[in-house]
Design an enzyme around this catalytic site. Structure first.
Site, short mmCIF file in Angstrom:
data_model
loop_
_atom_site.label_atom_id
_atom_site.label_comp_id
_atom_site.label_asym_id
_atom_site.label_seq_id
_atom_site.Cartn_x
_atom_site.Cartn_y
_atom_site.Cartn_z
N ARG A 74 71.41 -81.37 45.92
CA ARG A 74 71.35 -82.81 46.13
C ARG A 74 70.48 -83.45 45.04
O ARG A 74 70.81 -84.51 44.50
CB ARG A 74 70.75 -83.13 47.51
N CYS A 76 75.53 -79.34 55.50
CA CYS A 76 74.71 -80.37 54.85
C CYS A 76 73.32 -80.50 55.45
O CYS A 76 72.47 -81.18 54.85
CB CYS A 76 75.45 -81.70 54.86
N HIS A 95 79.74 -89.98 52.60
CA HIS A 95 78.50 -89.32 52.16
C HIS A 95 78.75 -88.70 50.78
O HIS A 95 78.73 -87.48 50.62
CB HIS A 95 78.09 -88.25 53.17
N ARG A 139 70.82 -95.96 52.65
CA ARG A 139 71.26 -95.03 53.69
C ARG A 139 71.33 -95.84 54.98
O ARG A 139 70.29 -96.25 55.52
CB ARG A 139 70.29 -93.86 53.81
N GLN A 144 76.17 -86.04 49.07
CA GLN A 144 76.21 -84.70 49.64
C GLN A 144 77.42 -83.93 49.15
O GLN A 144 77.33 -82.75 48.82
CB GLN A 144 76.23 -84.77 51.16
N ASP A 185 79.37 -79.45 60.14
CA ASP A 185 78.33 -80.46 60.26
C ASP A 185 77.98 -80.56 61.74
O ASP A 185 78.69 -80.03 62.60
CB ASP A 185 78.83 -81.80 59.71
#
Length: 302
Positions: free
Chosen positions: A289, A261, A130, A103, A133, A221
């Protein structure tokens, strides 16, 4: 499935469905006490150059449930934080562990790890993509609507890593996709070039109400991602009018769901009222997830 999960652009529709189908099965198994320790004795190195709640807990728990172990490595724990070339770190880890999740900020770091490590690499998040996700999002949409093909998704907000990955995932799975961003905050040019091949199934606009019209799924987001804190005030001004609220929901289909998310900034990109109305689905999305990533690890690391 290919050897790595670096970005949604690398996956075919068949790859995505393979992951989602296995994730569904693993979720069922977990709920019913059926063991699936398919990674017994395997180790996942987890490199974090960006902090996270969901990514760390879901990968670490997932590896445990699959029978393996996960090693948490911050940039303070690695020589990569002191200037060691990424290719050297990759080749060392490739001799110790069975997979790497990272990450970080730059997509190039993930690609370099994949090139040099010789073991599966999973993108836990970069500024460009991502994928984990978005796989969880697609899993959640399919749980709620039974299908993906033919549905319309509307993304409202910043053309960031989430927008980039959602566009690719939705279009590859046969969904229609509309994206509303302020001018100057559009998705990555590579993603827009990919989406242009889908003709009328993709609609990039600057008007949230236009994007939300007849949508089955609305997604948003945060307006300032990690590393963009210095731009927060400027972004607040740019994103005025891009909030998912009651007025915008009236443009969507009556049974439309809302995804986020997380973490959510209530009162900014989404109102508290709309967030709480769709909280069950949003936290199903967060749970998924775990299941989607377990499917990815099982497919890559067995």
């Amino acid at each position: 499935m290919k050897k790595h999960l670096l970005k949604m652009l690398d996956l075919s529709k068949e790859d995505i469905l393979e992951i989602l189908n296995l994730a569904d099965q693993m979720k069922y198994d977990l709920k019913n006490g059926i063991s699936h320790r398919v990674l017994e004795g395997k180790t996942l190195a987890m490199i974090f150059q960006k902090a996270s709640t969901r990514t760390r807990v879901s990968f670490e728990t997932g590896m445990y449930q699959l029978g393996g172990q996960a090693l948490f490595l911050s940039d303070k724990d690695l020589q990569i934080g002191r200037g060691e070339p990424i290719e050297d770190t990759a080749r060392v880890l490739g001799r110790y562990v069975n997979g790497i999740m990272i990450r970080t900020f730059a997509q190039e770091e993930v690609e370099a790890l994949a090139e040099w490590s010789g073991i599966p690499v999973i993108n836990g998040l970069t500024d460009f993509a991502h994928p984990c996700q978005v796989l969880a999002d697609l899993m959640t949409i399919r749980e709620q609507h039974s299908v993906l093909e033919g549905l319309k998704m509307a993304y409202i907000g910043d053309g960031n890593n989430m927008a980039n990955s959602l566009i690719v995932g939705a279009l590859k799975c046969g969904m229609k996709m509309s994206v509303a961003t302020p001018k100057g905050y559009e998705p990555h040019p590579d993603v827009l070039a990919f989406a242009a091949e889908y003709g009328d199934d993709f609609a990039p606009v600057n008007n949230p109400a236009e994007a939300a019209q007849n949508a089955d799924v609305l997604v948003t987001d945060v307006w300032a991602s990690m590393g963009q804190e210095d731009e927060a005030k400027e972004r607040m001004k740019a994103f005025t009018g891009f909030q998912i609220n009651d007025g915008l929901m009236k443009k969507a289909n009556e049974k439309a769901i809302v995804l986020h998310c997380l973490p959510a900034h209530r009162g900014e990109e989404i109102t508290t009222e709309i967030f709480e109305k769709h909280a069950n689905v949003i936290f199903d999305e967060a749970e998924n997830r775990l299941h989607a990533q377990k499917a990815v690890m099982a497919l890559l690391m067995q």
